[in-house]
Design an enzyme around this catalytic site. Sequence first.
Site, mmCIF file in Angstrom:
data_model
loop_
_atom_site.group_PDB
_atom_site.id
_atom_site.type_symbol
_atom_site.label_atom_id
_atom_site.label_comp_id
_atom_site.label_asym_id
_atom_site.label_seq_id
_atom_site.Cartn_x
_atom_site.Cartn_y
_atom_site.Cartn_z
ATOM 1 N N LYS A 2 -1.695 -22.453 15.075
ATOM 2 C CA LYS A 2 -1.967 -21.045 15.374
ATOM 3 C C LYS A 2 -1.791 -20.170 14.139
ATOM 4 O O LYS A 2 -2.577 -19.248 13.903
ATOM 5 C CB LYS A 2 -1.013 -20.553 16.463
ATOM 6 C CG LYS A 2 -1.152 -21.323 17.756
ATOM 7 C CD LYS A 2 -1.385 -20.380 18.909
ATOM 8 C CE LYS A 2 -1.644 -21.150 20.174
ATOM 9 N NZ LYS A 2 -0.536 -21.018 21.126
ATOM 10 N N GLU A 20 4.205 -11.850 17.103
ATOM 11 C CA GLU A 20 3.032 -10.984 17.260
ATOM 12 C C GLU A 20 3.474 -9.735 17.989
ATOM 13 O O GLU A 20 4.379 -9.796 18.839
ATOM 14 C CB GLU A 20 1.948 -11.670 18.116
ATOM 15 C CG GLU A 20 1.105 -12.666 17.380
ATOM 16 C CD GLU A 20 0.033 -13.277 18.277
ATOM 17 O OE1 GLU A 20 -0.171 -12.803 19.411
ATOM 18 O OE2 GLU A 20 -0.593 -14.254 17.827
ATOM 19 N N HIS A 75 0.057 -19.698 33.149
ATOM 20 C CA HIS A 75 -0.831 -19.951 32.013
ATOM 21 C C HIS A 75 -1.931 -20.945 32.330
ATOM 22 O O HIS A 75 -2.451 -21.628 31.453
ATOM 23 C CB HIS A 75 -0.022 -20.383 30.789
ATOM 24 C CG HIS A 75 0.955 -19.324 30.367
ATOM 25 N ND1 HIS A 75 0.540 -18.108 29.894
ATOM 26 C CD2 HIS A 75 2.310 -19.284 30.394
ATOM 27 C CE1 HIS A 75 1.606 -17.369 29.639
ATOM 28 N NE2 HIS A 75 2.681 -18.049 29.943
ATOM 29 N N ARG A 107 -13.468 -27.502 22.174
ATOM 30 C CA ARG A 107 -13.925 -28.468 23.186
ATOM 31 C C ARG A 107 -14.811 -27.766 24.193
ATOM 32 O O ARG A 107 -14.929 -26.537 24.182
ATOM 33 C CB ARG A 107 -12.707 -29.023 23.930
ATOM 34 C CG ARG A 107 -11.923 -27.902 24.599
ATOM 35 C CD ARG A 107 -10.919 -28.350 25.623
ATOM 36 N NE ARG A 107 -10.447 -27.216 26.405
ATOM 37 C CZ ARG A 107 -9.403 -26.464 26.107
ATOM 38 N NH1 ARG A 107 -8.703 -26.719 25.022
ATOM 39 N NH2 ARG A 107 -9.065 -25.446 26.880
HETATM 40 C C1 MV4 Z 1 -0.062 -12.651 24.127
HETATM 41 C C2 MV4 Z 1 0.064 -11.706 25.159
HETATM 42 C C3 MV4 Z 1 0.337 -10.409 24.776
HETATM 43 N N1 MV4 Z 1 0.471 -10.077 23.475
HETATM 44 N N2 MV4 Z 1 0.067 -12.272 22.849
HETATM 45 C C4 MV4 Z 1 -0.225 -16.524 26.878
HETATM 46 C C5 MV4 Z 1 -0.664 -17.917 26.572
HETATM 47 C C6 MV4 Z 1 -1.079 -17.918 25.154
HETATM 48 N N3 MV4 Z 1 -2.299 -18.632 25.003
HETATM 49 C C7 MV4 Z 1 -1.195 -16.469 24.769
HETATM 50 N N4 MV4 Z 1 -0.622 -15.691 25.797
HETATM 51 C C8 MV4 Z 1 -0.411 -14.361 25.650
HETATM 52 N N5 MV4 Z 1 -0.319 -13.928 24.376
HETATM 53 C C9 MV4 Z 1 0.328 -11.018 22.558
HETATM 54 N N6 MV4 Z 1 0.462 -10.668 21.260
HETATM 55 C C10 MV4 Z 1 -0.063 -12.133 26.464
HETATM 56 C C11 MV4 Z 1 -0.292 -13.468 26.729
HETATM 57 C C12 MV4 Z 1 -0.399 -13.833 28.097
HETATM 58 C C13 MV4 Z 1 -1.586 -14.351 28.587
HETATM 59 C C14 MV4 Z 1 -2.688 -14.534 27.776
HETATM 60 C C15 MV4 Z 1 -3.859 -15.035 28.283
HETATM 61 C C16 MV4 Z 1 -3.930 -15.352 29.615
HETATM 62 C C17 MV4 Z 1 -2.850 -15.194 30.443
HETATM 63 C C18 MV4 Z 1 -1.668 -14.698 29.945
HETATM 64 C C19 MV4 Z 1 -0.573 -14.517 30.781
HETATM 65 C C20 MV4 Z 1 0.573 -14.013 30.272
HETATM 66 C C21 MV4 Z 1 0.680 -13.680 28.923
#
Ligand code: MV4
Length: 501
Positions: A116, A198, A233, A290
């Site tokens: 990442k 972040e 997630h 993918r």
């Molecule tokens: C975040 C976010 C808010 N701010 N990053 C969750 C899984 C990972 N792939 C990234 N995720 C998140 N990153 C920042 N800077 C909120 C989430 C997040 C989220 C993102 C996508 C889909 C569902 C989610 C559920 C909770 C938090």
Amino acid sequence: MFRKVLVANRGEIAVRVIRTLREMGIGAVAVYSDADRTALHVRLADEAVHIGPPLVAESYLRADRILDAARSAGAEAIHPGYGFLSENADFAAACERAGIAFIGPPASAIEAMGSKTGARARMSEAGVPVVPGGTARHPADARATAARLGYPVMVKAAFGGGGKGMRLVAREQDLARSFERAHSEAQAAFGDGTVYLEKAIALPRHVEIQVLGDKEGNVVHLFERDCSIQRRHQKVVEETPCPAADERLVERMGEVAVRAAKAVGYFSAGTVEFLLDRSGEFYFLEMNTRLQVEHPITEWVTGFDLVREMVGVAAGRKLGFDQRGIRRRGAAIECRVYAEDPARGFLPCPGPGAALRAPSGPWVRDDSGVYAGAEVSRYYDPLISKLSAWGPDRAVALARMRRALREYVVAGIRTNLSFHERLLAQPEFCAGRYHTGFIEAHADDLLADRVPEHADARDLCVALAAALAGQERRQRQAATAAGDAERGSLSPWVRAHRMSR
Ligand code: MV4
């Protein structure tokens, strides 16, 4: 073009890939574990190779056995599906070394997007907006970065996924503890404890762009998918268009996604994920190198067969269209039907399904990996099927999905079908107003216990009869496997009918 392709996967995605191979006149080789001897993907393939015991670490994750299977079957290429070895750069490289085409991106692109922090740096350089962030090498470094960004912040694992090793931190006094927890969780889960920070985006939407590239460096996008409806997630519902994005925003996200793919020399199908905040700003999150679970909704609105495109590109074909040749029509939605209990924290509920009757009818598609009477195995993801529907606009797509959900019959196992029905009746969802915290925020509406499924006694009888017939057929097939293979395993009735035409 390839004459024979091995599908290094199981369940609905193996079935999905095999179907396109069949349409392209390419022989399909399945692989299977002990738990999948009678699975649908094995039945639909032209041949099948046993690769080990039920545990994925001893079968579907065994690159060596899968390569051996490809060699012994004479397959010229491998499609990895999603999960398992699909985003393993070493596996992609090993295929190419063995002279077997990997139907996916180059190993170097998988590698570049695997970290990442590495991906963030590459994307930033390429002019792709990333969430403001920085290093967290130790607690003092984390504190300094967080002070610069401003709270709340997210602590994230550099090699993480699925929300593991991720922490939301609202105040400085919580940072040290969250840092330690995220670090040790990441170390345990990914073998690398590196974390970074972040700025936290409040209640974002998860919007992703489908891209497609060829080996000559041509890359196009196939619009967006809104995948904000998630729990733990894991996505459960996806739709396109994103109800919160106008044409101009999608165009900008599409351009950025193409730039991201080009920056790592991408080809094949891939997905660039973004967080979309409430002011309409979007930020690169990660790239999935993918084919994605939710690809059918993109196929619905663009008319493309993404697996066919992936196979063509892997065989060295140029994309037969440019960006202007891609038009979107209407709207599509997908509901993932899982064997799970939403009322008990979406607890997986595998088991032998007594009966299954998938909906069909106008503009409805069911991508299922099981058949009536088959078992949802406790060894694998409990996904029963992906139900998707198209409409000329969102309202019609949703109405068709509601209709299809009502038709769905699954007996013998608990499913999330009624969760989907409640979601599609929820006013805020119907208005398109939702975000990644939606299921949690509306748990009362969505998870309320409601006993009656739509299956009435007659539905169940029909479904049970189908299940029993399936069981009988399997027993008959087991008894006459050799003869069936020669005759193409058609039932006597179907064979007689074909001959009479
Ligand atoms: C975040 C976010 C808010 N701010 N990053 C969750 C899984 C990972 N792939 C990234 N995720 C998140 N990153 C920042 N800077 C909120 C989430 C997040 C989220 C993102 C996508 C889909 C569902 C989610 C559920 C909770 C938090």
